[in-house]
Write an enzyme that holds these catalytic residues in place. Structure first.
Site, PDB file in Angstrom:
ATOM      1  N   GLU A 188       0.826  -1.199   0.000  1.00 34.16           N
ATOM      2  CA  GLU A 188       0.000   0.000   0.000  1.00 34.16           C
ATOM      3  C   GLU A 188       0.863   1.253   0.000  1.00 34.16           C
ATOM      4  OE1 GLU A 188      -3.808   0.296   0.372  1.00 34.16           O
ATOM      5  OE2 GLU A 188      -2.821   1.974  -0.619  1.00 34.16           O
TER       6      GLU A 188
ATOM      7  N   ASP B  62       1.015   3.995  -2.968  1.00 33.71           N
ATOM      8  CA  ASP B  62       0.489   5.344  -2.747  1.00 33.71           C
ATOM      9  C   ASP B  62       1.514   6.403  -3.130  1.00 33.71           C
ATOM     10  OD1 ASP B  62      -1.640   3.943  -1.812  1.00 33.71           O
ATOM     11  OD2 ASP B  62      -1.370   4.459   0.301  1.00 33.71           O
TER      12      ASP B  62
ATOM     13  N   SER C 196      -7.447   2.074  -3.746  1.00 34.00           N
ATOM     14  CA  SER C 196      -6.141   2.480  -3.220  1.00 34.00           C
ATOM     15  C   SER C 196      -5.270   3.040  -4.335  1.00 34.00           C
ATOM     16  CB  SER C 196      -5.411   1.277  -2.621  1.00 34.00           C
ATOM     17  OG  SER C 196      -5.894   0.971  -1.362  1.00 34.00           O
TER      18      SER C 196
END
Ligand SMILES: *[C@@H]1O[C@H](CO)[C@@H](O)[C@H](O)[C@H]1NC(C)=O
Ligand SMILES: *[C@@H]1O[C@H](CO)[C@@H](O)[C@H](O)[C@H]1NC(C)=O
Ligand SMILES: *[C@@H]1O[C@H](CO)[C@@H](O)[C@H](O)[C@H]1NC(C)=O
Ligand SMILES: *[C@@H]1O[C@H](CO)[C@@H](O)[C@H](O)[C@H]1NC(C)=O
Length: 585
Positions: free
Chosen positions: A289, A293, A500
């Site tokens: 993640e 990001d 995400s």
């Protein structure tokens, strides 16, 4: 490439004057307790493993209600509405603190109650503005008495993560109008991870791979969303923030490699790491993640300076010690509490985390949401992933034991002061089936989206009626690509799906728009939604096909105009640039 590691020390100011010098109010009956919040069943996959060891203490926070109930809401509307005279007149930290301060009587009353239970004023401190009290070092037995609670240790199934929580708590009747919420109490939370597909691609040339397989890279996104030619100019003032929870760290080597392959014009992609509450930040243990990001905010917004917030608390890697036997941190509240103390906050913040709204106690959700509102009043754009479960994952049963099935909206995406980002796929774009969207059961519909949502209901007719709450906040607000993103992780190419992916892309576009505003000496965009749903709506590519199945249904469909699958659509940077607010004063 380098980054700087910086630890935020939560300096709590000890209350001296207001509480100690105040005359004691006439004491109400402290034993007359009313329930504040209680679950009928233990939420999620948590299970009780019994009482904590004798002598265990707990720290908790008490959110006090503000003196003037609507002051913050009114201010957000004024400073965020492009048609208002005060548009862009964002507040300072101190101005917001004044706006949300409790009445002095509220402070006195709560102090009297704590003293009644033997809590010394030296163990009570206040967060900035005095609307949060933190009580430290309280024996669990005392906390149980104060809050009519039964704190126990709970463990998340399949992990060693334990937290100290209670399934219900109460407050003296006299305090209900003064206290918004107490935490940690009934918020259990749930570890949430992005969907990932471990299609390893070691050894294949990254550029060739992406071209052949139609995968998503910064080049594809910058061309699709029309931001290729923009050159950022306000790097001295503009910043973008990315949050990391649950032990998700960024590898600077992976980032450097990613940029070399996919933004060959970029060099030295810096980011500042701010470690909040001992997150254990370790760039040698990167997470999916976190890498995703920051690779995509950098891919979109380089060379805009980046801040990565590495936030400890409720971490999967929590290791107890004798001083902190149990993990009692609250990530959202704790993070926000740290944020609102800062004088300078990045103008755009991207967060790819969330959970079913019903797993957040409503009072807790409202407190967290109000803090996002405080950031909005200060001119910060907050973006949240809408979730990856369509209209709902799992069996979609209400967690009140009733067994009633309903669509499951995602929090914090349902907070009316954040911008929720859904997902699309393909070129031309259609809705991605995983894109979460729907209607809150906690927050009522904000004015800024009334026309958009009613327009959708007209097309929906009575389909799904009873499964969603027609009077409340609809989400997502906007969308972006969500499928087949290429990232670097541990030196290998991987593919990732989910909102995400979409969120850092939209955050990157917003950050570029803020860059432009700053370079023109205009205020930044701040809380986005009033602008998005008015002047800016024509700056989005309307997505009109696809749907978000879930809960045993086909879900909602993407239709002309706003819909709870892709919101207003995907951003077109150039068209948004033409629609930027130009304050007249
Ligand atoms: C106050 O905090 C200290 C240290 O955290 C603890 O040892 C003490 O017992 C606390 N006192 C009360 C009254 O809670
Ligand atoms: C939990 O802790 C035990 C003992 O320390 C360890 O053997 C086990 O691998 C841990 N389980 C998980 C899921 O981390
Ligand atoms: C960090 O610790 C401080 C002091 O104990 C607390 O007030 C805050 O909520 C914590 N923050 C997080 C992110 O858990
Ligand atoms: C519907 O949403 C409103 C907030 O807009 C809330 O007060 C109400 O309780 C919700 N209804 C249900 C059945 O959850």
């Amino acid at each position: 490439m380098h980054y700087l590691r910086l630890s935020v020390l939560c300096a709590l100011t000890v209350i001296t004057t207001p509480l100690e010098s105040a005359a004691t109010p006439f004491p109400p009956n402290w034993n007359h307790m009313h329930t504040k919040h209680r679950w009928n069943v233990i939420p999620g996959k948590w299970e009780s493993i019994g009482q904590p060891p004798v002598g265990t203490t707990i720290d908790f926070s008490i959110a006090l209600k503000p003196h003037r109930e609507h002051a913050l809401t009114d201010t957000i509307h004024e400073v965020s509405n492009p048609n208002h005279l005060k548009y862009g007149a964002y507040l300072s930290k101190d101005q917001v603190a004044k706006l949300v301060a409790p009445h002095p009587y509220t402070l006195k009353l709560v102090e009297t109650w704590l003293r009644h239970h033997g809590v010394s004023p030296s163990n009570v401190s206040t967060s900035h503005g005095g609307n949060w009290l933190t009580v430290t070092g309280v024996a669990v037995s005392t906390a149980n008495e104060l809050l009519g609670a039964s704190y126990q240790l709970y463990r998340y199934a399949g992990t060693n993560e334990t937290i100290l929580r209670t399934v219900g708590y109460a407050l003296p009747a006299a305090l209900h109008v003064h206290v918004q919420t107490v935490a940690p109490t009934t918020y259990f939370g749930s570890p949430l991870t992005p969907r990932k597909r471990a299609r390893g691609h070691r050894g294949r040339a990254a550029a060739a791979l992406s071209a052949r397989d139609g995968l998503v890279t910064p080049a594809i996104l910058r061309s699709l969303y029309n931001s290729v030619t923009y050159q950022p100019a306000a790097m001295e003032q503009n910043r973008i923030g990315v949050t990391g929870f649950h032990g998700q760290y960024v590898s600077d080597e992976d980032l450097e490699k990613f940029m070399r392959h996919f933004r060959s014009d970029a060099n030295d992609p810096n980011f500042l790491v701010i470690d909040i509450n001992d997150s254990g930040y370790d760039p040698n243990k990167p997470g999916w993640e976190a890498n995703l990001d920051i690779q995509y905010t950098q891919g979109m917004a380089w060379p805009t300076p980046h801040v990565f917030y590495s936030i400890g608390g409720l971490a999967e890697e929590f290791i107890p010690d004798s001083f902190t036997p149990v993990n009692t941190n609250e990530p959202y509240l704790g993070w926000l509490d740290t944020m609102i103390r800062q004088e300078d906050i990045p103008q755009t913040i991207s967060t790819s985390y969330g959970g079913d709204e019903q797993t957040f106690p409503p009072d807790y959700a409202k407190s967290v949401c109000e803090l996002f509102g405080q950031l909005g009043a200060r001119g910060v754009s907050i973006l949240f992933a809408s979730g990856d479960e369509g209209v709902g994952g799992g069996d979609c049963k209400k967690n009140d034991g009733s067994g009633v099935v309903e669509f499951q909206p995602i929090f914090p995406a349902t907070c009316p002061w954040v911008t929720s980002v859904g997902g699309t796929m393909g070129r031309p774009e259609v809705a991605a089936p995983l894109s979460s969207g729907g209607f809150s059961n906690v927050f009522k519909r904000p004015d800024y989206q009334t026309d958009a949502v009613l327009g959708f209901f007209q097309q929906l007719g009575n389909q799904h009626s009873g499964l969603y709450n027609a009077s409340s906040r609809g989400h997502p607000d906007v969308a972006a690509q969500a499928i087949d993103f290429v990232i670097f992780l541990d030196d290998e190419l991987k593919l990732v799906d989910g909102t995400s992916c979409s969120t850092p892309v939209v955050a990157g576009i917003i950050s570029l728009l803020n860059d432009y505003q700053l370079s023109m000496n205009r205020p930044v965009l701040g809380f986005l939604n009033p602008w998005l749903y008015s002047t800016a709506s024509q700056g989005f590519n309307d997505i009109t096909s696809g749907s978000n199945p879930g809960c045993g249904t086909d879900g909602f469909s993407a239709v002309p105009g706003w819909d709870p699958v892709t919101g207003l659509g995907t951003p077109d940077f150039q068209r948004l640039l033409e629609r930027l607010p130009i304050p007249t004063n």
